[in-house]
Design an enzyme around this catalytic site. Structure first.
Site, short mmCIF file in Angstrom:
data_model
loop_
_atom_site.label_atom_id
_atom_site.label_comp_id
_atom_site.label_asym_id
_atom_site.label_seq_id
_atom_site.Cartn_x
_atom_site.Cartn_y
_atom_site.Cartn_z
N ASP A 48 0.83 -1.20 0.00
CA ASP A 48 0.00 0.00 0.00
C ASP A 48 0.86 1.26 0.00
O ASP A 48 1.78 1.39 0.82
CB ASP A 48 -0.88 0.05 1.24
CG ASP A 48 -1.68 -1.23 1.45
OD1 ASP A 48 -1.78 -2.02 0.50
OD2 ASP A 48 -2.18 -1.43 2.56
N GLU A 210 -10.42 -1.70 3.35
CA GLU A 210 -9.12 -1.22 3.79
C GLU A 210 -8.76 0.09 3.10
O GLU A 210 -9.39 0.51 2.13
CB GLU A 210 -8.04 -2.27 3.50
CG GLU A 210 -8.22 -3.57 4.28
CD GLU A 210 -7.10 -4.56 4.04
OE1 GLU A 210 -6.60 -5.13 5.02
OE2 GLU A 210 -6.73 -4.77 2.87
#
Length: 653
Positions: A48, A210
């Site tokens: 990420d 998320e």
């Protein structure tokens, strides 16, 4: 000193740096599958993108490693910055705030990393913690009074923090992923946080939520902005919602809600949405669809759907009224057991079954569909069947049957997707802490080009993972509400080599002779103008018996990326099963044309269709000899006008 002497001295002075840059470039090029213009770290894992801030004229990218760029194109990897923790926990995703006004007391213009502290084994609560930098992000020191936010939940992660000018307070969007809920908190000082509100219940409402983000985007053609919330839906997708934010609560726009909750604005004619009067339109044979109206499924539209009971030995079918097929596609939301003919929805003409579809062994309704072009004009009926008396995963749920000329067989939930490809996740946007100096109103985003289903199995030895191209985002009003439009950042044009042009009428298959890249690092901007019903496209990464097929069907408005045979990586069965396959996405022609902007970079392809209306991003992993490009058009000729460039590596600078 003579000019020639000064020049020689400069050469001597800069020779070590030039040699180092050249060595770095050579090292990257030698590493198989290493991207030449997408950012990747020299070693280790990248996932990420975190802490995307523009500060003091530099774009920062963190993954709790660190890289900086002056232009979003050329990146300089920095030493890993996180210091001072006790080594017991992992640094999960988060963000960075630049405290220009010293609200925190950590120092004026301090950079404060706000991230999730995660302990091994998912046994202790995830909490939000701080690390502080007073040297422009070179080193972050762990805050002694951590955690700053603890709600005693095992899953509570991925804070994105930004300063909200109207009430001069910091805001945080953070997710409770297992219950698909985004929480909003606020703080005067980054250390003391209070709860504001939560957001849930729309879009794809399953799997982990998320990496949320909340930001404003300009609306094309209007002097206004709307707020956008983006959420990663594990393992590999990003959905978005458009609305308003008052400093405490995100309120999705009415048209967004109507589209996501009720399906209003979907292309096509609704044959049945199973809301009211179902018994008048369908015949029932057997008891399977009368046993229970409380089937535990998710992601249907409105309040109703057709479903058989999960734990029942009852069998039966629902039979629709007869109709005339007038469109090229029949679409529907589908969930249930994968039992082929015994639990399915079927298209029946007379006594013959012409099409059938079954569930994927989940309780999540996803779009499926049939191409029925050759059946147009026929009288037909639909049958929803549960003839399996087994009580284990033996059920079916169907909703929103749509007659359309756009096929929706992508097997995704009904949501607004940022990218239809299999390798695009965890998108975040850059926060502008040098307001007005460079970014202005532009909003740039970045995603991880990975997929948690096989991220650990990818065939790279230099490291694991790389980031997408940075994208420029805007909003456009459409029949279904606001749509995010994404373009590759214009700064990428500086990597272009000599331009090659071609205009050809394609029938059958032919090589692209005017552009023959020497490596899989190139950009193509192509406009396809097909004849009626011509199926057309490009074969990329062609060679050694492999290819990446990009094809378009104008009858069903479907763009397909086929990577069933594109990689030279000899993978295990599990990787192949998850990686190989066809990815489809709906996109309509614009004035009879399809615009494709394609970026190929060694181990990946990113396809921007119709100037950013729809994106497909995928990892590829071809050999370095798969350099061929073919054009094709079947069922009639297609005119192709294109420009192409080889792209230089970013590691040359």
């Amino acid at each position: 000193m003579q000019k020639i002497e000064r020049y020689i001295l400069l050469l001597i002075a800069f020779a070590p740096m030039c040699l180092k840059a050249q060595q770095s470039r050579i090292e990257v090029i030698k590493q198989k599958y290493r991207p030449l213009y997408h950012f990747s770290p020299a070693k280790g894992w990248i996932g990420d993108p975190d802490g995307l801030v523009f500060n003091n004229g530099l774009y920062h990218l963190f993954w709790w490693g660190h890289a900086t760029s002056p232009d979003l194109v050329h990146w300089q990897e920095q030493p890993r910055p996180m210091k001072g923790d006790d080594g017991r926990f992992s640094y999960f995703s988060g963000s960075v705030a630049v405290d220009n006004s010293n609200t925190s007391g950590f120092g004026k213009k301090s950079m404060v990393a706000v991230f999730t502290r995660h302990f091994p084994g998912d046994t202790l609560p995830e909490t939000q913690v701080l690390s502080i930098s007073n040297d422009s992000g070179k080193t972050f020191h762990y805050y002694q009074n951590n955690p700053v936010l603890d709600i005693k939940k095992i899953f509570f992660r991925d804070p994105q923090v930004f300063f909200y000018q109207p009430d001069k307070r910091w805001k945080m969007v953070v997710t409770r992923p297992d219950i698909q809920q985004i929480c909003i908190y606020e703080s005067p000082d980054l250390k003391n946080w209070s709860y504001c509100s939560s957001f849930s219940g729309l879009g794809a409402k399953n799997s982990f939520w998320e990496c949320p983000d909340l930001f404003q985007l300009p609306v094309e053609g209007r002097n206004t902005k709307k707020w956008v919330m983006i959420i990663g839906r594990g393992p590999n997708k990003v959905q978005y919602f458009v609305g308003d934010f008052d400093g405490r609560q995100f309120i999705p726009a009415a048209r967004t809600v109507d589209y996501l909750k009720n399906g209003k604005g979907i292309d096509g004619i609704v044959f049945d949405d199973f809301e009211t009067g179902v018994e008048k339109r369908w015949k029932y044979d057997g008891a399977a669809f009368r046993v229970s109206k409380k089937l535990d499924v998710s992601d249907y539209l409105g309040n109703g759907f057709a479903g058989s009971a999960v734990k029942s030995s009852s069998t039966g079918k629902m039979i629709s009224q007869t109709f005339t097929i007038k469109h090229s596609a029949i679409n529907f939301l589908l969930a249930g057991g994968n039992h082929q003919q015994s639990i399915c929805i079927s298209l029946v003409i007379g006594k013959k079954v012409y099409r059938t579809a079954t569930g994927d062994n989940t309780k999540v309704l996803k779009w499926n569909g049939w191409d029925v072009r050759e059946l147009i004009g026929k009288r037909a009926r639909l049958e929803i069947i549960d003839s399996n008396p087994d009580t284990s995963n033996a059920y079916i749920a169907v909703d929103h049957i749509i007659f359309s000329n756009k096929l929706m067989n992508h097997q995704l939930e009904h949501a607004q997707w940022l990218d239809y490809g299999p390798d695009y996740y965890a998108t975040r946007t850059w926060r502008n802490y040098d307001a007005g100096k460079n970014m202005g109103d532009s909003v740039f985003s970045l995603g991880w080009m990975g997929n948690w289903q096989y991220a650990g199995k990818v065939p790279t030895t230099w490291g694991k993972g790389f980031e997408s191209l940075p994208r420029l985002l805007t909003l456009r009003q459409t029949n279904s509400g606001y749509q995010i439009i994404q373009q590759p950042v214009p700064q990428l044009a500086q990597l272009r080599g000599p331009e090659r042009r071609a205009t050809v009428n394609v029938t059958g298959s032919q090589k692209l002779d005017s552009f023959k890249p020497t490596k899989n690092s190139y950009e193509i901007a192509a406009v396809f103008t097909p004849s009626v019903k011509a199926n057309f496209g490009m074969s990329l990464l062609t060679g050694e018996g492999r290819k990446l097929l990009l094809s378009y069907d104008p009858v069903t408005s479907i763009l397909t990326l086929d990577r069933t045979n594109c990689t030279d990586f000899v993978a295990d069965t599990a990787f192949t099963r998850l990686f190989a396959g066809k990815i489809t996405a709906p996109v309509a022609l614009k004035n009879g044309k399809l615009h494709l902007h394609i970026f190929v970079d060694r181990a990946s392809v990113e396809v921007f269709a119709n100037e950013g209306e729809m994106i497909l991003s995928a990892a590829t992993f071809p050999s370095e000899e798969q350099l061929g490009i073919l054009l094709f058009s079947n069922g009639g000729p297609t005119n192709v006008s294109l420009k192409a460039w080889e792209l230089k590596t970013i590691w040359e600078q």
